[in-house]
Scaffold this motif. Structure first.
Motif, PDB file in Angstrom:
ATOM      1  N   ILE A  62       2.819  12.340  -1.645  1.00  0.00           N
ATOM      2  CA  ILE A  62       1.570  11.560  -1.749  1.00  0.00           C
ATOM      3  C   ILE A  62       0.818  11.861  -3.037  1.00  0.00           C
ATOM      4  CG2 ILE A  62      -0.740  11.282  -0.719  1.00  0.00           C
ATOM      5  CD1 ILE A  62       0.618  11.615   2.028  1.00  0.00           C
ATOM      6  N   THR A  63       0.810  13.122  -3.443  1.00  0.00           N
ATOM      7  CA  THR A  63      -0.026  13.488  -4.592  1.00  0.00           C
ATOM      8  C   THR A  63       0.716  13.395  -5.924  1.00  0.00           C
ATOM      9  OG1 THR A  63       0.492  15.845  -4.325  1.00  0.00           O
ATOM     10  CG2 THR A  63      -1.498  15.028  -3.224  1.00  0.00           C
TER      11      THR A  63
ATOM     12  N   GLN B 198       4.373  11.494  -7.982  1.00  0.00           N
ATOM     13  CA  GLN B 198       5.117  10.238  -8.001  1.00  0.00           C
ATOM     14  C   GLN B 198       6.553  10.438  -7.545  1.00  0.00           C
ATOM     15  OE1 GLN B 198       4.440   9.387 -12.224  1.00  0.00           O
ATOM     16  NE2 GLN B 198       2.897   7.879 -11.636  1.00  0.00           N
ATOM     17  N   VAL B 199       7.022   9.547  -6.685  1.00  0.00           N
ATOM     18  CA  VAL B 199       8.427   9.537  -6.282  1.00  0.00           C
ATOM     19  C   VAL B 199       9.049   8.229  -6.791  1.00  0.00           C
ATOM     20  CG1 VAL B 199      10.057   9.575  -4.355  1.00  0.00           C
ATOM     21  CG2 VAL B 199       7.899  10.839  -4.171  1.00  0.00           C
TER      22      VAL B 199
ATOM     23  N   ASN C  99      -3.429  -0.674  -4.612  1.00  0.00           N
ATOM     24  CA  ASN C  99      -2.974  -1.139  -3.296  1.00  0.00           C
ATOM     25  C   ASN C  99      -3.116  -0.059  -2.223  1.00  0.00           C
ATOM     26  OD1 ASN C  99      -2.045  -3.688  -4.300  1.00  0.00           O
ATOM     27  ND2 ASN C  99      -0.205  -2.696  -5.068  1.00  0.00           N
ATOM     28  N   GLY C 100      -2.866   1.179  -2.605  1.00  0.00           N
ATOM     29  CA  GLY C 100      -2.805   2.256  -1.613  1.00  0.00           C
ATOM     30  C   GLY C 100      -4.128   2.972  -1.420  1.00  0.00           C
TER      31      GLY C 100
ATOM     32  N   ILE D 251      -7.517  10.641   0.181  1.00  0.00           N
ATOM     33  CA  ILE D 251      -7.198  11.104   1.537  1.00  0.00           C
ATOM     34  C   ILE D 251      -7.895  12.447   1.727  1.00  0.00           C
ATOM     35  CG2 ILE D 251      -5.334  11.993   3.017  1.00  0.00           C
ATOM     36  CD1 ILE D 251      -3.455   9.952   1.685  1.00  0.00           C
TER      37      ILE D 251
ATOM     38  N   VAL E 137      -8.082  15.780   4.417  1.00  0.00           N
ATOM     39  CA  VAL E 137      -7.501  16.491   5.563  1.00  0.00           C
ATOM     40  C   VAL E 137      -8.478  17.576   5.971  1.00  0.00           C
ATOM     41  CG1 VAL E 137      -5.475  17.722   6.444  1.00  0.00           C
ATOM     42  CG2 VAL E 137      -5.233  16.164   4.480  1.00  0.00           C
TER      43      VAL E 137
ATOM     44  N   ALA F 240       0.831  -1.211   0.000  1.00  0.00           N
ATOM     45  CA  ALA F 240       0.000   0.000   0.000  1.00  0.00           C
ATOM     46  C   ALA F 240       0.867   1.265   0.000  1.00  0.00           C
ATOM     47  CB  ALA F 240      -0.928   0.006   1.215  1.00  0.00           C
ATOM     48  N   VAL F 241       1.882   1.295   0.853  1.00  0.00           N
ATOM     49  CA  VAL F 241       2.692   2.515   0.969  1.00  0.00           C
ATOM     50  C   VAL F 241       3.565   2.709  -0.270  1.00  0.00           C
ATOM     51  CG1 VAL F 241       4.421   3.745   2.339  1.00  0.00           C
ATOM     52  CG2 VAL F 241       2.633   2.420   3.492  1.00  0.00           C
ATOM     53  N   TYR F 242       4.082   1.608  -0.832  1.00  0.00           N
ATOM     54  CA  TYR F 242       4.842   1.729  -2.090  1.00  0.00           C
ATOM     55  C   TYR F 242       3.961   2.361  -3.170  1.00  0.00           C
ATOM     56  CZ  TYR F 242       7.640   0.453  -6.175  1.00  0.00           C
ATOM     57  OH  TYR F 242       8.358   0.496  -7.334  1.00  0.00           O
ATOM     58  N   ASP F 243       2.711   1.931  -3.238  1.00  0.00           N
ATOM     59  CA  ASP F 243       1.771   2.503  -4.216  1.00  0.00           C
ATOM     60  C   ASP F 243       1.515   3.984  -3.938  1.00  0.00           C
ATOM     61  OD1 ASP F 243      -0.276   2.884  -6.130  1.00  0.00           O
ATOM     62  OD2 ASP F 243      -1.811   2.194  -4.720  1.00  0.00           O
ATOM     63  N   ILE F 244       1.298   4.317  -2.661  1.00  0.00           N
ATOM     64  CA  ILE F 244       1.016   5.720  -2.288  1.00  0.00           C
ATOM     65  C   ILE F 244       2.176   6.630  -2.713  1.00  0.00           C
ATOM     66  CG2 ILE F 244       0.797   7.279  -0.287  1.00  0.00           C
ATOM     67  CD1 ILE F 244      -0.705   4.882   1.117  1.00  0.00           C
ATOM     68  N   ILE F 245       3.413   6.141  -2.527  1.00  0.00           N
ATOM     69  CA  ILE F 245       4.595   6.964  -2.810  1.00  0.00           C
ATOM     70  C   ILE F 245       4.906   7.022  -4.302  1.00  0.00           C
ATOM     71  CG2 ILE F 245       7.116   7.075  -2.495  1.00  0.00           C
ATOM     72  CD1 ILE F 245       6.667   6.018   0.356  1.00  0.00           C
ATOM     73  N   THR F 246       4.743   5.895  -4.991  1.00  0.00           N
ATOM     74  CA  THR F 246       5.168   5.853  -6.398  1.00  0.00           C
ATOM     75  C   THR F 246       4.059   6.253  -7.363  1.00  0.00           C
ATOM     76  OG1 THR F 246       4.661   3.485  -6.559  1.00  0.00           O
ATOM     77  CG2 THR F 246       6.922   4.081  -5.984  1.00  0.00           C
ATOM     78  N   ASN F 247       2.827   6.315  -6.867  1.00  0.00           N
ATOM     79  CA  ASN F 247       1.708   6.759  -7.701  1.00  0.00           C
ATOM     80  C   ASN F 247       1.019   7.944  -7.031  1.00  0.00           C
ATOM     81  OD1 ASN F 247       1.896   4.716  -9.827  1.00  0.00           O
ATOM     82  ND2 ASN F 247       1.439   3.272  -8.180  1.00  0.00           N
ATOM     83  N   GLN F 248       0.009   8.455  -7.675  1.00  0.00           N
ATOM     84  CA  GLN F 248      -0.650   9.650  -7.160  1.00  0.00           C
ATOM     85  C   GLN F 248      -1.889   9.295  -6.349  1.00  0.00           C
ATOM     86  OE1 GLN F 248      -1.287  11.545 -11.029  1.00  0.00           O
ATOM     87  NE2 GLN F 248       0.431  12.918 -10.601  1.00  0.00           N
ATOM     88  N   VAL F 249      -2.026   9.911  -5.190  1.00  0.00           N
ATOM     89  CA  VAL F 249      -3.243   9.773  -4.383  1.00  0.00           C
ATOM     90  C   VAL F 249      -3.939  11.137  -4.344  1.00  0.00           C
ATOM     91  CG1 VAL F 249      -4.202   9.203  -2.119  1.00  0.00           C
ATOM     92  CG2 VAL F 249      -2.151   8.018  -2.935  1.00  0.00           C
ATOM     93  N   PRO F 250      -5.228  11.196  -4.670  1.00  0.00           N
ATOM     94  CA  PRO F 250      -5.942  12.478  -4.562  1.00  0.00           C
ATOM     95  C   PRO F 250      -6.108  12.871  -3.093  1.00  0.00           C
ATOM     96  CG  PRO F 250      -7.309  10.776  -5.642  1.00  0.00           C
ATOM     97  CD  PRO F 250      -6.081  10.105  -5.150  1.00  0.00           C
ATOM     98  N   VAL F 251      -5.779  14.120  -2.779  1.00  0.00           N
ATOM     99  CA  VAL F 251      -5.922  14.622  -1.412  1.00  0.00           C
ATOM    100  C   VAL F 251      -6.875  15.814  -1.421  1.00  0.00           C
ATOM    101  CG1 VAL F 251      -4.748  15.643   0.578  1.00  0.00           C
ATOM    102  CG2 VAL F 251      -3.623  13.828  -0.739  1.00  0.00           C
ATOM    103  N   THR F 252      -7.903  15.754  -0.588  1.00  0.00           N
ATOM    104  CA  THR F 252      -8.855  16.853  -0.436  1.00  0.00           C
ATOM    105  C   THR F 252      -8.577  17.555   0.887  1.00  0.00           C
ATOM    106  OG1 THR F 252     -10.506  15.545  -1.615  1.00  0.00           O
ATOM    107  CG2 THR F 252     -11.318  17.424  -0.325  1.00  0.00           C
ATOM    108  N   ILE F 253      -8.562  18.883   0.864  1.00  0.00           N
ATOM    109  CA  ILE F 253      -8.273  19.640   2.085  1.00  0.00           C
ATOM    110  C   ILE F 253      -9.433  20.569   2.403  1.00  0.00           C
ATOM    111  CG2 ILE F 253      -6.704  21.327   3.144  1.00  0.00           C
ATOM    112  CD1 ILE F 253      -4.470  20.036   1.500  1.00  0.00           C
TER     113      ILE F 253
END
Lengths: 189, 189
Positions: B176-177, B179-180, B139-140, B144, B146, A171-184
């Motif tokens: 997170i948003t 790619q690394v 996977n991730g 998210i 906030v 899960a964390v590898y995916d979060i770091i290497t791909n994009q996760v949408p974040v709402t603030i």
């Protein structure tokens, strides 16, 4: 019976329960919906404290057996008081822990007994990004390197395969290497 | 002199030192190259422990004032023993802490005194991904959210602007948003 129970436990993983869980999720895919949460409170300067306790999963609200609390801060060289690791160091911890947990589960499922799993994770960052001094430089890590040492009762190629499979399911590898949408969202009163 | 010193300290941020640091990096951009590191050791099952101590930055090897140690595990519902939060919960903590530290620094630089900053971060994840049961599910985290509460001696729009600016300069938000690249090396002896 004792032999059966022992055979079910491998690498500290209860493989019988692992397979029962897999079957349960296969039968009811909705059970796999989880929501994890963290509450954070600013203390002072760059120092804040998070509490991790409640989560939702397998169809109901749940809690960890205890409440976990973690401080984060900047070191003095980054104008903080070093009351905790930096936030970006927690990301490296999360990556190492996620891949290691997966590796132990996969090894257990494949009948491989592990004797040692260690990793060192390093992340390179150029603070010209977050300081706003160079628009060409990103804010986050430019690259991350994970160095695993894996030992167990299997040939080297089988031990390497565990890392490859863990990477493909982390899960964390995916979060770091791909994009996760974040709402603030912000409340000011 | 006391008045000057007090004026330099805002939100627990030493703004004088903050601006000196900014000027130092402007004069020598190479000083902004940092490398953060975590060492992780597998304990048992999904339980592992990370140690965070050494890092490189501002031209030399450095250490935190003390060594920080964190356990991660899965809860019982995910076939672990709940010896620590899950790795994905540490990611939420990292995001909250990074944005909060930035917010305090930015407020200090803008002359805004904060009285309260709280946040709740939640991440939705479908375990059909990491369990390998549905190739359509990542996977991730799928998303998210906030939720910040920010209070201080400025109008609501100025307080909201702090969050916007912190978001645009946050290392963990970027990780997170976007790619690394992650490189993985394995040793088996």
């Amino acid at each position: 019976m004792t032999a059966t129970v022992n055979e079910s436990m491998r690498n500290g993983v209860d493989t019988a329960t692992l397979f029962v869980t897999l079957d349960a999720v296969k039968a009811a895919p909705q059970a796999a919906k989880f929501q994890f949460r963290t509450d954070n409170q600013w203390i002072d300067g760059t120092h804040s404290r998070s509490t991790i306790h409640e989560f939702y999963g397998a169809g109901e609200e749940r809690t960890h057996e205890r409440s976990f609390t973690f401080d984060a801060d900047h070191p003095a060289v980054l104008v903080g008081r070093d009351s905790g690791p930096t936030p970006v160091e927690f990301v490296l911890h999360a990556l190492a822990a996620c891949m290691t947990a997966g590796l132990a589960n996969i090894a257990a499922a494949r009948g491989i007994r592990l004797t040692e799993v260690r990793s060192t994770v390093s992340g390179d960052i150029d603070l010209n990004g977050i300081l706003g001094l160079d628009p060409e430089v990103r804010n986050g890590y430019q690259n991350i390197t994970v160095r695993f040492t894996v030992k167990g009762d299997a040939p080297a190629d089988k031990l390497r395969d565990l890392v490859t499979q863990s990477q493909s399911r982390s899960a964390v590898y995916d979060i770091i290497t791909n994009q996760v949408p974040v709402t603030i969202e912000v409340t000011t009163d």
